[in-house]
Design a protein around this motif. Structure first.
Motif, short mmCIF file in Angstrom:
data_model
loop_
_atom_site.label_atom_id
_atom_site.label_comp_id
_atom_site.label_asym_id
_atom_site.label_seq_id
_atom_site.Cartn_x
_atom_site.Cartn_y
_atom_site.Cartn_z
N ARG A 37 28.06 39.79 50.92
CA ARG A 37 28.58 40.15 49.59
C ARG A 37 29.76 41.12 49.71
NH1 ARG A 37 27.97 40.86 44.07
NH2 ARG A 37 27.47 42.92 43.25
N ARG A 38 29.70 42.01 50.69
CA ARG A 38 30.70 43.07 50.81
C ARG A 38 31.94 42.67 51.60
NH1 ARG A 38 28.83 48.15 53.43
NH2 ARG A 38 30.52 49.10 52.27
N THR A 39 31.82 41.62 52.42
CA THR A 39 32.88 41.34 53.39
C THR A 39 34.24 41.08 52.76
OG1 THR A 39 31.41 40.55 55.14
CG2 THR A 39 33.64 39.67 55.14
N LYS A 40 34.33 40.13 51.85
CA LYS A 40 35.64 39.76 51.31
C LYS A 40 36.22 40.86 50.42
CE LYS A 40 38.12 35.65 49.80
NZ LYS A 40 38.00 34.21 49.47
N VAL A 41 35.36 41.50 49.62
CA VAL A 41 35.87 42.56 48.75
C VAL A 41 36.34 43.77 49.56
CG1 VAL A 41 34.66 41.91 46.64
CG2 VAL A 41 33.51 43.38 48.30
N SER A 42 35.70 44.01 50.68
CA SER A 42 36.14 45.11 51.55
C SER A 42 37.53 44.83 52.11
CB SER A 42 35.16 45.34 52.69
OG SER A 42 33.91 45.77 52.22
N LEU A 43 37.75 43.58 52.52
CA LEU A 43 39.07 43.18 53.02
C LEU A 43 40.12 43.26 51.92
CD1 LEU A 43 38.01 40.10 55.20
CD2 LEU A 43 38.83 42.31 56.04
N ILE A 44 39.75 42.80 50.72
CA ILE A 44 40.67 42.85 49.59
C ILE A 44 41.04 44.28 49.25
CG2 ILE A 44 40.87 42.45 47.09
CD1 ILE A 44 39.14 39.91 47.56
N TYR A 45 40.04 45.17 49.24
CA TYR A 45 40.32 46.56 48.91
C TYR A 45 41.22 47.20 49.95
CZ TYR A 45 40.03 51.46 47.97
OH TYR A 45 40.39 52.76 47.73
N ARG A 46 40.94 46.94 51.22
CA ARG A 46 41.76 47.54 52.28
C ARG A 46 43.22 47.09 52.18
NH1 ARG A 46 39.41 51.96 53.36
NH2 ARG A 46 37.20 51.72 53.88
N ARG A 47 43.42 45.87 51.74
CA ARG A 47 44.79 45.35 51.64
C ARG A 47 45.51 45.81 50.37
NH1 ARG A 47 43.39 39.08 53.32
NH2 ARG A 47 43.06 39.45 55.55
N THR A 48 44.76 45.94 49.27
CA THR A 48 45.41 46.17 47.97
C THR A 48 45.12 47.54 47.36
OG1 THR A 48 43.55 45.31 46.68
CG2 THR A 48 45.16 43.70 47.50
N LYS A 49 44.01 48.16 47.74
CA LYS A 49 43.52 49.41 47.12
C LYS A 49 43.26 49.23 45.62
CE LYS A 49 43.95 51.72 50.98
NZ LYS A 49 42.78 52.11 51.77
N ASN A 50 43.05 47.98 45.19
CA ASN A 50 42.85 47.68 43.77
C ASN A 50 41.35 47.65 43.46
OD1 ASN A 50 42.67 46.53 41.19
ND2 ASN A 50 44.53 45.33 41.50
#
Length: 206
Positions: free
Chosen positions: A157-170
Motif C-alpha cells: 500500500r505504501r510503496t507507490k505513494v512513497s515514491l510519488i511523495y519523494r518525487r513531488t512532495k505533493n
C-alpha cells in the motif's frame, strides 16, 4: 516465591519489528517482478502489479472482483473501489503492465466478471484471505533476499505513494490516492515528518 512450574510465555512479537512496514524501493519492485515473470507465476505477477498500483488495504484488495476493474473483456485504466474501513470510495490507476498481467491471469484461470479476481485455494473462503496475502508478500520479499520481518501487506500500500511523495512532495495528491480523510493521517502514514525535517536541516548551512 515463584513456583518452578510457572510457564513463561514469550510475547507474540518478540524479535519482530513493530510499527510501520517499509515500502519497497524501485530496485526491489523490479527484482520481484522479474522473478515472477521468469518463474511464470501468472497469478502472483497480477497480484503484485495490482497491489502496487491500487494502493489499497489488504482487506479491500483481496475482495476485488473482475467487474471492479474491467469493462467487458477489457481491463480499465482506472477503477473505483469502496473502502471497507472508511466507507469512502477511492480511485486508482491501472498501468499498462498491470492490465496485461491481470488480463493474462483472468484468461488463464477462466474467470468471469462476477468472480473474485484472486480466489482462495481453501474451501472456507471465496477469495484470498488477508492472511494468505500476507504470507505471499513475505515470500516475495524473502525470495529477493530482504528480511520479511521488515515488510508486510502495508508495504504494498505504501510503496507507490512513497515514491510519488519523494518525487513531488505533493501530500495532497498522496492523500487522495490513499483515500485518507485527513492530511494528518497521510503525514503519519508516510512517516515523513522526521525524515523531511532532517533532510532540510542537512541542506541548510548556518
Amino acid at each position: 516465591m515463584e513456583s518452578d512450574n510457572v510457564v513463561h510465555h514469550e510475547p507474540w512479537n518478540k524479535g519482530k519489528l513493530t510499527g510501520q512496514k517499509a515500502p519497497l524501493k524501485l530496485k526491489d519492485i523490479w527484482a520481484i517482478r522479474v522473478r515472477l515473470q521468469l518463474t511464470e507465476h501468472i497469478r502472483d505477477l497480477a497480484l503484485f502489479n495490482l497491489a502496487i498500483d491500487c494502493k489499497l488495504r489488504a482487506c479491500d484488495l483481496v475482495k476485488i472482483k473482475v467487474r471492479d476493474i474491467s469493462h467487458g473483456d477489457r481491463i480499465a485504466s482506472r477503477a473505483i473501489v469502496m473502502q471497507q474501513k472508511t466507507k469512502r470510495p477511492v480511485q486508482f490507476e491501472i498501468t499498462e503492465p498491470t492490465r496485461d498481467a491481470v488480463s493474462k491471469w483472468i484468461q488463464a484461470d477462466g474467470l468471469t466478471s462476477e468472480d473474485f479476481l484472486f480466489h482462495s485455494r481453501l474451501n472456507t473462503s471465496p477469495h484470498l484471505s488477508t492472511r494468505q496475502y500476507a504470507r505471499i508478500v513475505h515470500k516475495w520479499v524473502s525470495d529477493i533476499g530482504l528480511d520479511s520481518a521488515n515488510y508486510g501487506t502495508h508495504t504494498m500500500r505504501r510503496t507507490k505513494v512513497s515514491l510519488i511523495y519523494r518525487r513531488t512532495k505533493n501530500l495532497r495528491a498522496v492523500q487522495l490516492l490513499l483515500g485518507h480523510g485527513k492530511l494528518e493521517s497521510t503525514v503519519r502514514y508516510l512517516g515523513i515528518e522526521v525524515d523531511d525535517a532532517l533532510e532540510m536541516a542537512e541542506q541548510t548551512e548556518v
